[in-house]
Design a protein around this motif. Structure first.
Motif, PDB file in Angstrom:
ATOM      1  N   THR A 121      -7.237 -30.365  12.375  1.00  0.00           N
ATOM      2  CA  THR A 121      -6.018 -30.653  11.632  1.00  0.00           C
ATOM      3  C   THR A 121      -6.036 -32.139  11.294  1.00  0.00           C
ATOM      4  OG1 THR A 121      -4.816 -31.110  13.668  1.00  0.00           O
ATOM      5  CG2 THR A 121      -4.741 -28.859  12.836  1.00  0.00           C
ATOM      6  N   PRO A 122      -5.207 -32.587  10.385  1.00  0.00           N
ATOM      7  CA  PRO A 122      -5.186 -34.020  10.081  1.00  0.00           C
ATOM      8  C   PRO A 122      -4.888 -34.854  11.321  1.00  0.00           C
ATOM      9  CG  PRO A 122      -4.020 -32.806   8.403  1.00  0.00           C
ATOM     10  CD  PRO A 122      -4.328 -31.822   9.498  1.00  0.00           C
ATOM     11  N   THR A 123      -5.646 -35.914  11.478  1.00  0.00           N
ATOM     12  CA  THR A 123      -5.401 -36.804  12.605  1.00  0.00           C
ATOM     13  C   THR A 123      -4.176 -37.659  12.332  1.00  0.00           C
ATOM     14  OG1 THR A 123      -6.889 -38.432  11.615  1.00  0.00           O
ATOM     15  CG2 THR A 123      -7.839 -36.926  13.231  1.00  0.00           C
ATOM     16  N   ALA A 124      -3.702 -38.297  13.379  1.00  0.00           N
ATOM     17  CA  ALA A 124      -2.573 -39.208  13.228  1.00  0.00           C
ATOM     18  C   ALA A 124      -2.942 -40.320  12.252  1.00  0.00           C
ATOM     19  CB  ALA A 124      -2.201 -39.799  14.580  1.00  0.00           C
ATOM     20  N   ASP A 125      -1.973 -40.788  11.490  1.00  0.00           N
ATOM     21  CA  ASP A 125      -2.241 -41.847  10.515  1.00  0.00           C
ATOM     22  C   ASP A 125      -2.831 -43.091  11.177  1.00  0.00           C
ATOM     23  OD1 ASP A 125       0.683 -41.177   8.403  1.00  0.00           O
ATOM     24  OD2 ASP A 125      -1.324 -40.290   8.458  1.00  0.00           O
TER      25      ASP A 125
ATOM     26  N   VAL B  55      -4.978 -43.373  13.384  1.00  0.00           N
ATOM     27  CA  VAL B  55      -6.403 -43.293  13.717  1.00  0.00           C
ATOM     28  C   VAL B  55      -7.235 -42.706  12.583  1.00  0.00           C
ATOM     29  CG1 VAL B  55      -5.800 -43.013  16.147  1.00  0.00           C
ATOM     30  CG2 VAL B  55      -6.320 -40.993  14.767  1.00  0.00           C
ATOM     31  N   LYS B  56      -6.580 -42.389  11.489  1.00  0.00           N
ATOM     32  CA  LYS B  56      -7.265 -41.739  10.365  1.00  0.00           C
ATOM     33  C   LYS B  56      -8.420 -42.594   9.871  1.00  0.00           C
ATOM     34  CE  LYS B  56      -4.375 -39.559   7.891  1.00  0.00           C
ATOM     35  NZ  LYS B  56      -4.586 -38.185   8.391  1.00  0.00           N
ATOM     36  N   GLY B  57      -9.553 -41.948   9.678  1.00  0.00           N
ATOM     37  CA  GLY B  57     -10.733 -42.645   9.194  1.00  0.00           C
ATOM     38  C   GLY B  57     -11.532 -43.331  10.285  1.00  0.00           C
ATOM     39  N   ARG B  58     -10.987 -43.385  11.488  1.00  0.00           N
ATOM     40  CA  ARG B  58     -11.695 -44.045  12.601  1.00  0.00           C
ATOM     41  C   ARG B  58     -12.048 -43.070  13.721  1.00  0.00           C
ATOM     42  NH1 ARG B  58      -9.079 -47.673  15.528  1.00  0.00           N
ATOM     43  NH2 ARG B  58      -6.997 -46.785  15.160  1.00  0.00           N
ATOM     44  N   PHE B  59     -11.201 -42.082  13.957  1.00  0.00           N
ATOM     45  CA  PHE B  59     -11.416 -41.120  15.039  1.00  0.00           C
ATOM     46  C   PHE B  59     -11.806 -39.773  14.440  1.00  0.00           C
ATOM     47  CE2 PHE B  59      -8.377 -42.991  18.507  1.00  0.00           C
ATOM     48  CZ  PHE B  59      -8.971 -44.240  18.326  1.00  0.00           C
ATOM     49  N   THR B  60     -12.722 -39.095  15.131  1.00  0.00           N
ATOM     50  CA  THR B  60     -13.159 -37.758  14.692  1.00  0.00           C
ATOM     51  C   THR B  60     -13.173 -36.824  15.890  1.00  0.00           C
ATOM     52  OG1 THR B  60     -14.560 -38.734  12.977  1.00  0.00           O
ATOM     53  CG2 THR B  60     -14.978 -36.435  13.579  1.00  0.00           C
ATOM     54  N   ILE B  61     -12.545 -35.674  15.732  1.00  0.00           N
ATOM     55  CA  ILE B  61     -12.538 -34.672  16.785  1.00  0.00           C
ATOM     56  C   ILE B  61     -13.551 -33.586  16.470  1.00  0.00           C
ATOM     57  CG2 ILE B  61     -10.683 -33.312  15.704  1.00  0.00           C
ATOM     58  CD1 ILE B  61      -9.640 -32.741  18.558  1.00  0.00           C
ATOM     59  N   SER B  62     -14.191 -33.074  17.515  1.00  0.00           N
ATOM     60  CA  SER B  62     -15.133 -31.973  17.349  1.00  0.00           C
ATOM     61  C   SER B  62     -15.130 -31.147  18.631  1.00  0.00           C
ATOM     62  CB  SER B  62     -16.541 -32.496  17.042  1.00  0.00           C
ATOM     63  OG  SER B  62     -17.016 -33.299  18.102  1.00  0.00           O
ATOM     64  N   ARG B  63     -15.749 -29.982  18.577  1.00  0.00           N
ATOM     65  CA  ARG B  63     -15.815 -29.156  19.776  1.00  0.00           C
ATOM     66  C   ARG B  63     -17.114 -28.376  19.805  1.00  0.00           C
ATOM     67  NH1 ARG B  63     -10.804 -25.129  19.714  1.00  0.00           N
ATOM     68  NH2 ARG B  63     -11.857 -24.122  21.486  1.00  0.00           N
ATOM     69  N   ASP B  64     -17.522 -28.039  21.027  1.00  0.00           N
ATOM     70  CA  ASP B  64     -18.706 -27.209  21.263  1.00  0.00           C
ATOM     71  C   ASP B  64     -18.221 -26.012  22.069  1.00  0.00           C
ATOM     72  OD1 ASP B  64     -21.018 -25.987  22.184  1.00  0.00           O
ATOM     73  OD2 ASP B  64     -22.082 -27.885  22.451  1.00  0.00           O
ATOM     74  N   ASN B  65     -18.052 -24.885  21.418  1.00  0.00           N
ATOM     75  CA  ASN B  65     -17.494 -23.710  22.100  1.00  0.00           C
ATOM     76  C   ASN B  65     -18.424 -23.170  23.176  1.00  0.00           C
ATOM     77  OD1 ASN B  65     -15.118 -23.779  20.614  1.00  0.00           O
ATOM     78  ND2 ASN B  65     -15.942 -22.456  19.006  1.00  0.00           N
ATOM     79  N   ALA B  66     -19.706 -23.336  22.998  1.00  0.00           N
ATOM     80  CA  ALA B  66     -20.657 -22.860  24.007  1.00  0.00           C
ATOM     81  C   ALA B  66     -20.483 -23.619  25.314  1.00  0.00           C
ATOM     82  CB  ALA B  66     -22.075 -23.008  23.488  1.00  0.00           C
ATOM     83  N   LYS B  67     -20.016 -24.848  25.204  1.00  0.00           N
ATOM     84  CA  LYS B  67     -19.815 -25.688  26.388  1.00  0.00           C
ATOM     85  C   LYS B  67     -18.345 -25.818  26.772  1.00  0.00           C
ATOM     86  CE  LYS B  67     -23.905 -28.549  25.520  1.00  0.00           C
ATOM     87  NZ  LYS B  67     -24.406 -29.937  25.301  1.00  0.00           N
ATOM     88  N   ASN B  68     -17.459 -25.161  26.014  1.00  0.00           N
ATOM     89  CA  ASN B  68     -16.010 -25.308  26.256  1.00  0.00           C
ATOM     90  C   ASN B  68     -15.614 -26.776  26.334  1.00  0.00           C
ATOM     91  OD1 ASN B  68     -15.360 -22.599  26.247  1.00  0.00           O
ATOM     92  ND2 ASN B  68     -15.537 -22.373  28.466  1.00  0.00           N
ATOM     93  N   THR B  69     -16.115 -27.544  25.406  1.00  0.00           N
ATOM     94  CA  THR B  69     -15.901 -28.986  25.436  1.00  0.00           C
ATOM     95  C   THR B  69     -15.391 -29.472  24.082  1.00  0.00           C
ATOM     96  OG1 THR B  69     -17.616 -29.277  27.109  1.00  0.00           O
ATOM     97  CG2 THR B  69     -16.989 -31.223  25.838  1.00  0.00           C
ATOM     98  N   VAL B  70     -14.435 -30.383  24.142  1.00  0.00           N
ATOM     99  CA  VAL B  70     -13.937 -31.029  22.940  1.00  0.00           C
ATOM    100  C   VAL B  70     -14.224 -32.526  23.052  1.00  0.00           C
ATOM    101  CG1 VAL B  70     -11.597 -31.341  23.866  1.00  0.00           C
ATOM    102  CG2 VAL B  70     -11.958 -31.281  21.392  1.00  0.00           C
TER     103      VAL B  70
END
Length: 120
Positions: free
Chosen positions: A58-62, A64-79
């Motif tokens: 979803t859109p990040t907070a303003d 942190v926009k453009g500086r922070f990136t979220i991702s996840r690895d479902n195989a590892k249950n890790t974000v």
């Protein structure tokens, strides 16, 4: 019992980078949103970012926009939260969260938090 364990926090200079990780356990996380909040001293808790099961953020907070990136690895249950171009105002305790997508914006599960300190 759902457990969320954050790691990767620490002290970094202005302009530096950190990568936070959150390992989830205790159940399957299909159709769970996972994300990050933060709370600085004397301030209210602030939403940072959320990502759905399919890996769509979803859109990040303003702030942190453009500086922070979220991702996840479902195989590892890790974000993950990749934080670049860090600023002193990013100093906060960062909390990992998880919840069934249909429960948002309420988050059922919270980690203990990891401290991020950005020096000027």
């Amino acid at each position: 019992q759902v457990q969320l364990v954050e790691s990767g926090g620490g002290l970094v200079q202005t302009g530096g980078s950190l990568r936070l990780s959150c390992a989830a356990s205790g159940r399957t996380f299909v159709n769970y949103a996972m994300g990050w909040f933060r709370q600085a001293p004397g301030k209210e808790r602030e939403f940072v970012a959320t990502i759905n099961w399919s890996g769509t953020p979803t859109p990040t907070a303003d702030s942190v926009k453009g500086r922070f990136t979220i991702s996840r690895d479902n195989a590892k249950n890790t974000v993950y939260l990749q934080m670049n171009s860090l600023k002193p105002e990013d100093t906060a305790v960062y909390y990992c969260v998880a919840s069934p997508w249909g429960r948002l914006p309420n988050y059922d599960h919270w980690g203990q938090g990891t401290q991020v300190t950005v020096s000027s």
